[in-house]
Design an enzyme around this catalytic site. Structure first.
Site, PDB file in Angstrom:
ATOM      1  N   HIS A   1      -1.558   3.349  10.907  1.00 49.00           N
ATOM      2  CA  HIS A   1      -1.751   2.195  10.045  1.00 49.00           C
ATOM      3  C   HIS A   1      -2.956   1.509  10.112  1.00 49.00           C
ATOM      4  CE1 HIS A   1      -0.013  -0.761   7.107  1.00 49.00           C
ATOM      5  NE2 HIS A   1      -1.223  -1.333   7.337  1.00 49.00           N
TER       6      HIS A   1
ATOM      7  N   HIS B   1       9.267   6.404   4.272  1.00 49.71           N
ATOM      8  CA  HIS B   1      10.247   5.691   5.082  1.00 49.71           C
ATOM      9  C   HIS B   1      11.664   5.879   4.492  1.00 49.71           C
ATOM     10  CE1 HIS B   1       7.137   3.198   6.639  1.00 49.71           C
ATOM     11  NE2 HIS B   1       6.347   3.537   5.812  1.00 49.71           N
TER      12      HIS B   1
ATOM     13  N   ASP C   1       4.214   7.148   1.265  1.00 51.85           N
ATOM     14  CA  ASP C   1       4.532   5.839   1.677  1.00 51.85           C
ATOM     15  C   ASP C   1       5.685   5.051   0.941  1.00 51.85           C
ATOM     16  OD1 ASP C   1       4.345   3.752   3.725  1.00 51.85           O
ATOM     17  OD2 ASP C   1       2.745   2.795   2.759  1.00 51.85           O
TER      18      ASP C   1
ATOM     19  N   HIS D   1      -2.167   6.476   4.244  1.00 55.87           N
ATOM     20  CA  HIS D   1      -2.484   5.541   3.168  1.00 55.87           C
ATOM     21  C   HIS D   1      -3.640   5.073   2.842  1.00 55.87           C
ATOM     22  CE1 HIS D   1      -1.254   2.537   5.926  1.00 55.87           C
ATOM     23  NE2 HIS D   1       0.137   2.841   6.018  1.00 55.87           N
TER      24      HIS D   1
ATOM     25  N   LYS E   1       3.314   7.222  15.268  1.00 57.84           N
ATOM     26  CA  LYS E   1       2.679   6.496  14.369  1.00 57.84           C
ATOM     27  C   LYS E   1       2.307   5.232  15.289  1.00 57.84           C
ATOM     28  CE  LYS E   1       1.804   4.472  10.417  1.00 57.84           C
ATOM     29  NZ  LYS E   1       2.788   4.224   9.408  1.00 57.84           N
TER      30      LYS E   1
ATOM     31  N   HIS F   1       4.186  11.186   4.512  1.00 57.93           N
ATOM     32  CA  HIS F   1       4.564   9.847   4.965  1.00 57.93           C
ATOM     33  C   HIS F   1       5.595   9.194   4.042  1.00 57.93           C
ATOM     34  CE1 HIS F   1       2.508   5.784   6.283  1.00 57.93           C
ATOM     35  NE2 HIS F   1       3.675   5.484   5.944  1.00 57.93           N
TER      36      HIS F   1
HETATM   37  O1  DOR Z   1       4.010  -1.562   2.136  1.00 61.27           O
HETATM   38  C1  DOR Z   1       4.101  -1.081   3.059  1.00 61.27           C
HETATM   39  N1  DOR Z   1       5.511  -0.819   3.238  1.00 61.27           N
HETATM   40  N2  DOR Z   1       3.464  -0.654   3.980  1.00 61.27           N
HETATM   41  C2  DOR Z   1       3.803  -0.376   5.200  1.00 61.27           C
HETATM   42  O2  DOR Z   1       2.916   0.146   6.048  1.00 61.27           O
HETATM   43  C3  DOR Z   1       5.054  -0.237   5.829  1.00 61.27           C
HETATM   44  C4  DOR Z   1       5.983   0.029   4.514  1.00 61.27           C
HETATM   45  C5  DOR Z   1       7.394  -0.298   4.968  1.00 61.27           C
HETATM   46  O3  DOR Z   1       7.693   0.040   5.875  1.00 61.27           O
HETATM   47  O4  DOR Z   1       8.238  -1.111   4.193  1.00 61.27           O
HETATM   48 ZN    ZN Z   2       4.395   3.657   5.416  1.00 62.71          ZN
END
Ligand code: DOR
Ligand code: ZN
Length: 339
Positions: free
Chosen positions: A136, A16, A242, A170, A97, A14
């Site tokens: 989520h 980004h 995450d 998460h 997702k 997981h």
């Molecule tokens: O803290 C977070 N940031 N939680 C999420 O679910 C998304 C993520 C983000 O994309 O910045």
């Molecule tokens: Zn995330």
């Protein structure tokens, strides 16, 4: 001689990666040390078409900088995806997702109703095609209760679609840990920060914007429940950092963006935590083996060696005019990557 440990096929299920300059900055930091990672689709606009998916895959490949790394991509859940569309892209994605609308960064176009009937067309196709569902799991309720309030939704999806693989992403609560073993098709990912911090670390003293994420870190008993299943190598949990980079000025701001950037220190800290808990023998389950079994794939052969040697975490990662502050910036951690 310093103690070393060699990790096999480490996976981050997981993460980004963002796009453009931020992608170029962060993707190599993961590609260097991990064999593979599951990349979240909450770009602006989110990935909902084959065209967007294929071109994002290409941009990731160009940005990752290390050949021995596989990016597993996802698309953004929409309740009305057709069976034909999903059948067509099935082999290009690792999962889909689902974001409830508005619960986190770039989720505005998420699902507006978690009513199972409304979600069923897509869920039914996913179940038939064997596409995992990543969720989520937060409501729009009071911030400390959002995940707990989501548990009945997990229960209704898990029982209505027993063949669907569902990943509670998460997880941050004992309530989620307790639900895990109730349904055979329910799994979970756990971040680095939620194994370490509680709400006290975020807001108990001076406010720490770089520890602010969604779901927010909870109580000590929640953190301890997460740590317990992680270090015991529980077969239904896997590592998903995450890691969510935001530009420094968007974190150190009035209206701080949610997300903790852990990619460059995740492996070192996981080794530290598992060592502290006398659980290094279980690390490959949490970091690789469980994910390969749950998502049914074989990771590429890649090993990475760490050394028990103090490392001062950089205060900033900076490139392509992007600046991101990592977790533990300027602090000393006790394991380093072998040079
Ligand atoms: O803290 C977070 N940031 N939680 C999420 O679910 C998304 C993520 C983000 O994309 O910045
Ligand atoms: Zn995330």
């Amino acid at each position: 001689m310093s103690k070393t440990i060699t990790l096999n096929q480490p996976l981050d299920m997981h993460i980004h990666f963002r796009d453009d300059d931020m992608l170029k900055l962060v993707a190599p930091l993961t590609a260097k040390t991990f064999a593979g990672a599951l990349i979240m689709p909450n770009l602006v606009p989110p990935i909902t078409t084959k065209e967007a998916l294929m071109s994002y895959k290409k941009r990731i490949k160009e940005a990752q900088g290390f050949e021995d790394f596989e990016a597993f991509v996802t698309i953004f859940f929409q309740a009305d995806y057709s069976y034909e569309f999903l059948a067509d892209i099935k082999d290009e994605i690792i999962g889909i997702k689902l974001y409830p609308a508005g619960v986190t960064t770039n989720s505005e176009t998420g699902v507006s109703s978690m009513d199972i009937k409304a979600l069923s067309p897509t869920l039914e196709s996913m179940s038939k095609l064997g596409i995992p569902l990543c969720v989520h799991g937060e409501t729009n309720g009071f911030v400390m209760d959002r995940e707990k309030e989501f548990m009945p939704i997990y229960e209704s999806i898990a029982s209505a679609f027993p063949d669907l693989t569902i990943i509670m992403e998460h997880i941050t609560t004992k309530a989620a840990v307790d639900l895990l073993d109730k349904y055979p098709n329910l799994y979970a990912s756990i971040t680095l920060q939620h194994l370490i911090i509680t709400l006290d670390d975020v807001a108990g003293g001076m406010l720490k914007p770089h520890l602010f994420c969604k779901p927010i870190a909870k109580r000590p008993e929640d953190r301890d429940a997460l740590l317990k299943i992680a270090v015991e190598g529980h077969p239904k949990v896997m590592f998903g950092s995450d890691s969510a980079p935001h530009p420094k000025h968007k974190k150190e701001a009035c209206g701080c963006a949610a997300g903790v950037f852990t990619a460059p220190i995740a492996l070192q800290m996981l080794v530290q935590i598992f060592e502290e808990n006398n659980a290094l023998d279980n690390l490959d389950k949490f970091l690789s083996l469980n994910a390969q079994r749950i998502y049914k794939f074989k990771a590429i052969d890649k090993t990475i060696t760490l050394v028990k040697k103090d490392y001062v975490v950089p205060s900033l990662y900076e490139a392509f005019s992007q600046k991101v502050v990592p977790m533990f910036a300027d602090e000393t951690i006790h394991w380093s990557l072998e040079q």
